[in-house]
Design an enzyme around this catalytic site. Structure first.
Site, PDB file in Angstrom:
ATOM      1  N   HIS A  15      -8.984  30.853   0.934  1.00 37.82           N
ATOM      2  CA  HIS A  15      -7.958  30.080   0.224  1.00 37.82           C
ATOM      3  C   HIS A  15      -7.438  29.005   1.154  1.00 37.82           C
ATOM      4  CE1 HIS A  15      -8.094  33.040  -2.899  1.00 37.82           C
ATOM      5  NE2 HIS A  15      -8.034  33.967  -1.958  1.00 37.82           N
ATOM      6  N   LEU A  16      -7.258  27.825   0.605  1.00 37.97           N
ATOM      7  CA  LEU A  16      -6.669  26.735   1.395  1.00 37.97           C
ATOM      8  C   LEU A  16      -5.234  27.083   1.795  1.00 37.97           C
ATOM      9  CD1 LEU A  16      -8.162  24.468  -1.187  1.00 37.97           C
ATOM     10  CD2 LEU A  16      -8.376  23.736   1.174  1.00 37.97           C
ATOM     11  N   SER A  17      -4.486  27.579   0.830  1.00 39.39           N
ATOM     12  CA  SER A  17      -3.079  27.900   1.073  1.00 39.39           C
ATOM     13  C   SER A  17      -2.950  29.348   1.528  1.00 39.39           C
ATOM     14  CB  SER A  17      -2.273  27.671  -0.208  1.00 39.39           C
ATOM     15  OG  SER A  17      -2.713  28.548  -1.237  1.00 39.39           O
ATOM     16  N   GLU A  52     -13.833  35.709   1.446  1.00 42.22           N
ATOM     17  CA  GLU A  52     -12.843  35.132   0.538  1.00 42.22           C
ATOM     18  C   GLU A  52     -12.053  34.054   1.277  1.00 42.22           C
ATOM     19  OE1 GLU A  52     -10.162  38.044  -1.051  1.00 42.22           O
ATOM     20  OE2 GLU A  52      -8.857  36.519  -1.960  1.00 42.22           O
ATOM     21  N   ASP A  89     -16.558  42.586  -9.613  1.00 41.35           N
ATOM     22  CA  ASP A  89     -17.721  43.414  -9.931  1.00 41.35           C
ATOM     23  C   ASP A  89     -19.034  42.709  -9.596  1.00 41.35           C
ATOM     24  OD1 ASP A  89     -16.057  45.420 -10.799  1.00 41.35           O
ATOM     25  OD2 ASP A  89     -16.479  45.159 -12.937  1.00 41.35           O
ATOM     26  N   ARG A 138       0.449  35.522  -6.638  1.00 40.51           N
ATOM     27  CA  ARG A 138      -0.719  35.140  -5.819  1.00 40.51           C
ATOM     28  C   ARG A 138      -0.973  36.132  -4.679  1.00 40.51           C
ATOM     29  NH1 ARG A 138      -1.795  29.834  -7.595  1.00 40.51           N
ATOM     30  NH2 ARG A 138       0.101  28.775  -8.236  1.00 40.51           N
ATOM     31  N   ASN A 176     -14.034  30.563  -2.759  1.00 40.91           N
ATOM     32  CA  ASN A 176     -12.652  30.278  -3.140  1.00 40.91           C
ATOM     33  C   ASN A 176     -12.605  30.391  -4.651  1.00 40.91           C
ATOM     34  OD1 ASN A 176     -10.099  29.437  -3.714  1.00 40.91           O
ATOM     35  ND2 ASN A 176     -10.160  27.622  -2.399  1.00 40.91           N
ATOM     36  N   TYR A 210      -2.423  21.748  -1.120  1.00 44.01           N
ATOM     37  CA  TYR A 210      -3.873  21.881  -0.922  1.00 44.01           C
ATOM     38  C   TYR A 210      -4.481  20.796  -0.029  1.00 44.01           C
ATOM     39  CZ  TYR A 210      -3.329  25.281  -4.663  1.00 44.01           C
ATOM     40  OH  TYR A 210      -2.924  26.356  -5.411  1.00 44.01           O
ATOM     41  N   HIS A 254      -6.863  36.237  -8.555  1.00 39.98           N
ATOM     42  CA  HIS A 254      -5.760  37.138  -8.865  1.00 39.98           C
ATOM     43  C   HIS A 254      -5.967  37.914 -10.163  1.00 39.98           C
ATOM     44  CE1 HIS A 254      -4.159  34.644  -5.745  1.00 39.98           C
ATOM     45  NE2 HIS A 254      -4.201  33.573  -6.510  1.00 39.98           N
ATOM     46  N   ARG A 301      -4.764  17.236  -6.525  1.00 36.37           N
ATOM     47  CA  ARG A 301      -4.001  18.359  -7.027  1.00 36.37           C
ATOM     48  C   ARG A 301      -2.994  18.837  -5.982  1.00 36.37           C
ATOM     49  NH1 ARG A 301      -6.437  24.421  -7.060  1.00 36.37           N
ATOM     50  NH2 ARG A 301      -4.773  25.375  -8.264  1.00 36.37           N
ATOM     51  N   PRO A 303     -11.926  27.508 -10.296  1.00 34.48           N
ATOM     52  CA  PRO A 303     -11.206  26.581 -11.172  1.00 34.48           C
ATOM     53  C   PRO A 303     -10.212  25.696 -10.443  1.00 34.48           C
ATOM     54  CG  PRO A 303     -10.412  28.818 -11.476  1.00 34.48           C
ATOM     55  CD  PRO A 303     -11.657  28.914 -10.639  1.00 34.48           C
TER      56      PRO A 303
HETATM   57  C1  DQA Z   1      -6.195  28.879  -3.965  1.00 38.15           C
HETATM   58  C2  DQA Z   1      -4.959  29.755  -4.169  1.00 38.15           C
HETATM   59  C3  DQA Z   1      -4.881  30.239  -5.608  1.00 38.15           C
HETATM   60  O1  DQA Z   1      -3.715  31.030  -5.794  1.00 38.15           O
HETATM   61  C4  DQA Z   1      -4.822  29.063  -6.564  1.00 38.15           C
HETATM   62  O2  DQA Z   1      -4.806  29.522  -7.903  1.00 38.15           O
HETATM   63  C5  DQA Z   1      -5.910  28.099  -6.329  1.00 38.15           C
HETATM   64  C6  DQA Z   1      -6.268  27.743  -4.959  1.00 38.15           C
HETATM   65  C7  DQA Z   1      -6.218  28.249  -2.551  1.00 38.15           C
HETATM   66  O3  DQA Z   1      -7.272  27.765  -2.165  1.00 38.15           O
HETATM   67  O4  DQA Z   1      -5.193  28.219  -1.874  1.00 38.15           O
HETATM   68  O5  DQA Z   1      -6.462  27.525  -7.267  1.00 38.15           O
HETATM   69  O6  DQA Z   1      -7.353  29.688  -4.086  1.00 38.15           O
END
Ligand code: DQA
Length: 147
Positions: free
Chosen positions: A100-102, A98, A87, A111, A74, A23, A80, A18, A10
């Site tokens: 994440h950009l951040s 897994e 599952d 988070r 991602n 990001y 979270h 955004r 999402p």
């Molecule tokens: C994210 C980190 C998540 O906490 C956040 O809800 C996102 C982006 C990231 O790529 O840093 O939508 O997954």
């Protein structure tokens, strides 16, 4: 050619617009193009998909069975909260990195916990858009390199 799936959750369709201070400026199309170029250069094919809907992401993981050997995921905010995504990964046993950009561990406490992490091969976070190619490298390495 071995195929992998890059799956975004999402709000990642809003990349570039955004919260760019968190990001970055790259759009989802930029990120996906970089993934295709990187995977191809390594002898892998890649399919990219994005959904804002938890069930659609579960469906995409299920549909990957027999088609994709691994997933870069991602899951956005569902990271979270989503036992269903966790599952799906555990149920399909598709190796999943897994991403994440951040750096989620340097952000708000909500988070810091990932539902995905216990069933993932590993996690890459905090490197912005470059994380996608880092995650592909990690996944390709995990799958045993080139085809
Ligand atoms: C994210 C980190 C998540 O906490 C956040 O809800 C996102 C982006 C990231 O790529 O840093 O939508 O997954």
């Amino acid at each position: 050619m071995t195929s992998v799936l890059v799956l975004n959750g999402p709000n990642l369709n809003l990349l570039g617009l955004r919260e760019p201070e968190i990001y970055g400026a790259d759009t989802l199309a930029d990120v996906e193009a970089a993934c295709v170029a990187h995977a191809t250069a390594n002898g892998f094919s890649v399919t990219c998909a994005q959904s804002n809907h938890e069930g659609a992401l579960v469906d995409a993981i299920h549909a990957a069975r027999g088609i994709h050997k691994g997933i870069v995921l991602n899951a956005g905010a569902y990271t979270h909260t989503s036992i269903a995504l966790r599952d799906a990964i555990a149920g399909t046993q598709i190796p999943t990195v897994e991403l994440h950009l951040s750096n989620i561990h340097a952000r708000e406490p909500f988070r810091h916990h990932s539902m995905i992490a216990p069933v993932a091969v590993g996690m890459i976070c905090g490197f912005g858009a470059a994380g996608y190619t880092l995650a592909l490298d990690a996944l390709i390495g995990h799958l045993g390199g080139t085809t």
